[in-house]
Scaffold this motif. Structure first.
Motif, PDB file in Angstrom:
ATOM      1  N   LEU A  95       0.793  -1.221  -0.075  1.00 25.07           N
ATOM      2  CA  LEU A  95       0.052  -0.093   0.201  1.00 25.07           C
ATOM      3  C   LEU A  95       0.797   1.323  -0.146  1.00 25.07           C
ATOM      4  O   LEU A  95       0.569   2.168  -0.536  1.00 25.07           O
ATOM      5  CB  LEU A  95      -0.989   0.078   1.136  1.00 25.07           C
ATOM      6  N   THR A  96       2.045   1.207   0.755  1.00 25.88           N
ATOM      7  CA  THR A  96       2.836   2.238   0.923  1.00 25.88           C
ATOM      8  C   THR A  96       3.341   2.546  -0.694  1.00 25.88           C
ATOM      9  O   THR A  96       3.458   3.763  -0.987  1.00 25.88           O
ATOM     10  CB  THR A  96       3.812   2.235   1.975  1.00 25.88           C
ATOM     11  N   GLU A  97       3.989   1.554  -1.246  1.00 25.46           N
ATOM     12  CA  GLU A  97       4.438   1.748  -2.547  1.00 25.46           C
ATOM     13  C   GLU A  97       3.409   2.362  -3.525  1.00 25.46           C
ATOM     14  O   GLU A  97       3.768   2.963  -4.506  1.00 25.46           O
ATOM     15  CB  GLU A  97       4.870   0.290  -3.012  1.00 25.46           C
ATOM     16  N   ALA A  98       2.058   2.177  -3.163  1.00 26.85           N
ATOM     17  CA  ALA A  98       1.202   2.556  -3.957  1.00 26.85           C
ATOM     18  C   ALA A  98       0.849   4.036  -3.684  1.00 26.85           C
ATOM     19  O   ALA A  98      -0.076   4.636  -4.460  1.00 26.85           O
ATOM     20  CB  ALA A  98      -0.161   1.664  -3.904  1.00 26.85           C
ATOM     21  N   GLY A  99       1.352   4.484  -2.701  1.00 26.34           N
ATOM     22  CA  GLY A  99       0.990   5.853  -2.402  1.00 26.34           C
ATOM     23  C   GLY A  99      -0.030   6.161  -0.990  1.00 26.34           C
ATOM     24  O   GLY A  99      -0.381   7.243  -0.476  1.00 26.34           O
ATOM     25  N   TRP A 100      -0.035   5.096  -0.042  1.00 26.30           N
ATOM     26  CA  TRP A 100      -0.879   5.308   1.006  1.00 26.30           C
ATOM     27  C   TRP A 100       0.019   6.144   1.866  1.00 26.30           C
ATOM     28  O   TRP A 100       1.130   5.882   2.104  1.00 26.30           O
ATOM     29  CB  TRP A 100      -0.924   3.746   1.648  1.00 26.30           C
ATOM     30  N   ARG A 101      -0.697   6.984   2.569  1.00 27.04           N
ATOM     31  CA  ARG A 101      -0.042   7.541   3.607  1.00 27.04           C
ATOM     32  C   ARG A 101      -1.100   7.721   4.637  1.00 27.04           C
ATOM     33  O   ARG A 101      -2.300   7.830   4.549  1.00 27.04           O
ATOM     34  CB  ARG A 101       0.413   9.173   3.353  1.00 27.04           C
ATOM     35  N   THR A 102      -0.466   7.597   5.879  1.00 25.02           N
ATOM     36  CA  THR A 102      -1.603   7.505   7.268  1.00 25.02           C
ATOM     37  C   THR A 102      -2.097   8.800   7.116  1.00 25.02           C
ATOM     38  O   THR A 102      -1.665   9.970   7.091  1.00 25.02           O
ATOM     39  CB  THR A 102      -0.820   7.375   8.486  1.00 25.02           C
ATOM     40  N   PRO A 103      -3.530   8.915   7.260  1.00 26.44           N
ATOM     41  CA  PRO A 103      -4.224  10.118   7.390  1.00 26.44           C
ATOM     42  C   PRO A 103      -3.636  11.144   8.536  1.00 26.44           C
ATOM     43  O   PRO A 103      -3.475  10.814   9.618  1.00 26.44           O
ATOM     44  CB  PRO A 103      -5.622   9.762   7.503  1.00 26.44           C
ATOM     45  N   ALA A 104      -3.533  12.341   8.163  1.00 25.88           N
ATOM     46  CA  ALA A 104      -3.000  13.493   9.074  1.00 25.88           C
ATOM     47  C   ALA A 104      -3.725  13.827  10.114  1.00 25.88           C
ATOM     48  O   ALA A 104      -3.320  14.286  11.156  1.00 25.88           O
ATOM     49  CB  ALA A 104      -2.448  14.819   8.257  1.00 25.88           C
ATOM     50  N   ASP A 105      -4.778  13.828  10.186  1.00 27.91           N
ATOM     51  CA  ASP A 105      -5.963  14.367  10.958  1.00 27.91           C
ATOM     52  C   ASP A 105      -7.110  13.769  10.904  1.00 27.91           C
ATOM     53  O   ASP A 105      -7.291  12.681  10.266  1.00 27.91           O
ATOM     54  CB  ASP A 105      -6.354  15.874  10.808  1.00 27.91           C
ATOM     55  N   GLY A 106      -8.096  14.060  12.001  1.00 28.51           N
ATOM     56  CA  GLY A 106      -9.358  13.108  12.182  1.00 28.51           C
ATOM     57  C   GLY A 106     -10.258  13.318  11.189  1.00 28.51           C
ATOM     58  O   GLY A 106     -10.852  12.293  10.732  1.00 28.51           O
ATOM     59  N   THR A 107     -10.405  14.347  10.424  1.00 32.14           N
ATOM     60  CA  THR A 107     -11.145  14.779   9.300  1.00 32.14           C
ATOM     61  C   THR A 107     -10.659  13.665   8.135  1.00 32.14           C
ATOM     62  O   THR A 107     -11.612  12.903   7.577  1.00 32.14           O
ATOM     63  CB  THR A 107     -11.156  16.027   8.916  1.00 32.14           C
ATOM     64  N   ALA A 108      -9.379  13.666   7.821  1.00 30.67           N
ATOM     65  CA  ALA A 108      -8.940  12.842   6.726  1.00 30.67           C
ATOM     66  C   ALA A 108      -9.313  11.225   7.424  1.00 30.67           C
ATOM     67  O   ALA A 108      -9.489  10.579   6.270  1.00 30.67           O
ATOM     68  CB  ALA A 108      -7.684  13.028   6.487  1.00 30.67           C
ATOM     69  N   ARG A 109      -8.954  10.903   8.531  1.00 29.84           N
ATOM     70  CA  ARG A 109      -9.231   9.473   8.881  1.00 29.84           C
ATOM     71  C   ARG A 109     -10.617   9.137   8.738  1.00 29.84           C
ATOM     72  O   ARG A 109     -10.885   7.865   8.194  1.00 29.84           O
ATOM     73  CB  ARG A 109      -8.683   9.431  10.301  1.00 29.84           C
ATOM     74  N   ARG A 110     -11.546  10.046   9.050  1.00 34.36           N
ATOM     75  CA  ARG A 110     -12.825   9.453   8.732  1.00 34.36           C
ATOM     76  C   ARG A 110     -13.286   9.498   7.372  1.00 34.36           C
ATOM     77  O   ARG A 110     -14.495   8.793   7.319  1.00 34.36           O
ATOM     78  CB  ARG A 110     -13.840  10.674   9.584  1.00 34.36           C
ATOM     79  N   ALA A 111     -12.481   9.877   6.510  1.00 38.79           N
ATOM     80  CA  ALA A 111     -12.931   9.785   5.124  1.00 38.79           C
ATOM     81  C   ALA A 111     -12.188   8.687   4.485  1.00 38.79           C
ATOM     82  O   ALA A 111     -12.340   8.458   3.064  1.00 38.79           O
ATOM     83  CB  ALA A 111     -12.573  11.106   4.405  1.00 38.79           C
ATOM     84  N   THR A 112     -11.202   8.114   5.330  1.00 36.31           N
ATOM     85  CA  THR A 112     -10.549   6.973   4.491  1.00 36.31           C
ATOM     86  C   THR A 112     -10.786   5.334   4.691  1.00 36.31           C
ATOM     87  O   THR A 112     -11.200   5.512   6.105  1.00 36.31           O
ATOM     88  CB  THR A 112      -9.018   7.358   4.922  1.00 36.31           C
ATOM     89  N   GLY A 113     -10.662   4.635   3.936  1.00 40.24           N
ATOM     90  CA  GLY A 113     -10.805   3.083   4.386  1.00 40.24           C
ATOM     91  C   GLY A 113     -10.060   2.494   3.402  1.00 40.24           C
ATOM     92  O   GLY A 113      -9.461   3.035   2.326  1.00 40.24           O
TER      93      GLY A 113
END
Length: 255
Positions: free
Chosen positions: A118-136
């Motif tokens: 996933l990291t190779e494909a461009g995954w980055r841990t969401p930086a804040d709560g808003t981004a985390r709630r939009a990510t799956g």
């Protein structure tokens, strides 16, 4: 590295087989990685179907060369018909002594490989709560009618979710629900619009390609030749040597 006072049993990696020529090349590279990690260990390949060498031919060849024993490690990510029936039946038909290891998944080493892809494909841990709630993430697997296969895939999804800090929904290319598109729609309905597809496949092929094409954001490559896969094959081999022989239904993966 495990030390042996006599010649170690051969490690036979049992792949499913594929019509996609990339799959065979990937598996052969993975076996080279295993050999690099454990010099001196005889490492061989056998297929359940579609590709040569087929597993019975590999076992017959080992017997003809005087190999006394072999451990069969399925290059499969969960329990299912191939692990419970096909591989044990082929092993039972061999003349040399065989032991069948558990499938690869679930295991933390698979999560290491999934995270890396996933990291190779461009995954980055969401930086804040808003981004985390939009990510799956959708964990895209081949699928099986065997309920224990789905149990194993769900366990991997939970381990990956703990690593990533976002929901991970298992989905399937065939034989089980939900499909990858259904899982993507379900996440979107929950407000998860930034969704990655994690390829839970050992090698390239039709299912991996179709699942990646459905991704609305990024899609990772199959696990393939990642070093964690080679390490996990050796772990299953070592564990099988330490564990009394089990029936096919007792081949539950363990750490």
């Amino acid at each position: 590295m495990t030390a042996y006072t006599t010649n170690p049993p051969a490690l036979v990696v049992v792949a499913h087989g594929s019509r996609d020529p990339r799959a065979l090349g990937t598996v052969r590279q993975l076996l080279d990685g295993v050999r690099a990690l454990r010099p001196g260990l005889p490492v061989h390949l056998g297929h359940i179907e579609l590709n040569a060498p087929l597993l019975p031919d590999t076992l017959a060849g080992l017997d003809a060369r005087g190999t006394g024993a072999a451990v069969l490690v399925p290059l499969l990510l969960s329990r299912g018909y191939h692990v419970k029936r096909d591989i044990p039946e082929m092993a039972a038909g061999a003349r040399l002594h065989t032991r069948v290891a558990a499938p690869l998944g679930p295991h933390p080493l698979l999560v290491d490989a999934l995270h890396a892809r996933l990291t190779e494909a461009g995954w980055r841990t969401p930086a804040d709560g808003t981004a985390r709630r939009a990510t799956g993430v959708v964990l895209a697997a081949a699928g099986s009618r065997d309920p224990e296969s789905r149990v194993d895939t769900h366990r991997t999804a939970r381990l990956l979710a703990e690593r990533l800090g976002v929901p991970v929904v298992p989905a399937y290319a065939s034989a089980a629900a939900p499909t990858v598109p259904d899982a993507l729609r379900a996440l979107a309905a929950r407000g998860r619009t930034r969704v990655a597809v994690a390829a839970y496949f050992t090698a390239p092929g039709r299912f991996a390609t179709e699942c990646a094409a459905a991704a609305p954001w990024i899609a990772s490559a199959p696990l393939g030749t990642h070093e964690a896969m080679a390490r996990l094959l050796l772990h299953r081999y070592d564990r099988a040597l330490r564990t009394p022989s089990a029936t096919p239904r007792e081949l539950a993966p363990a750490s």
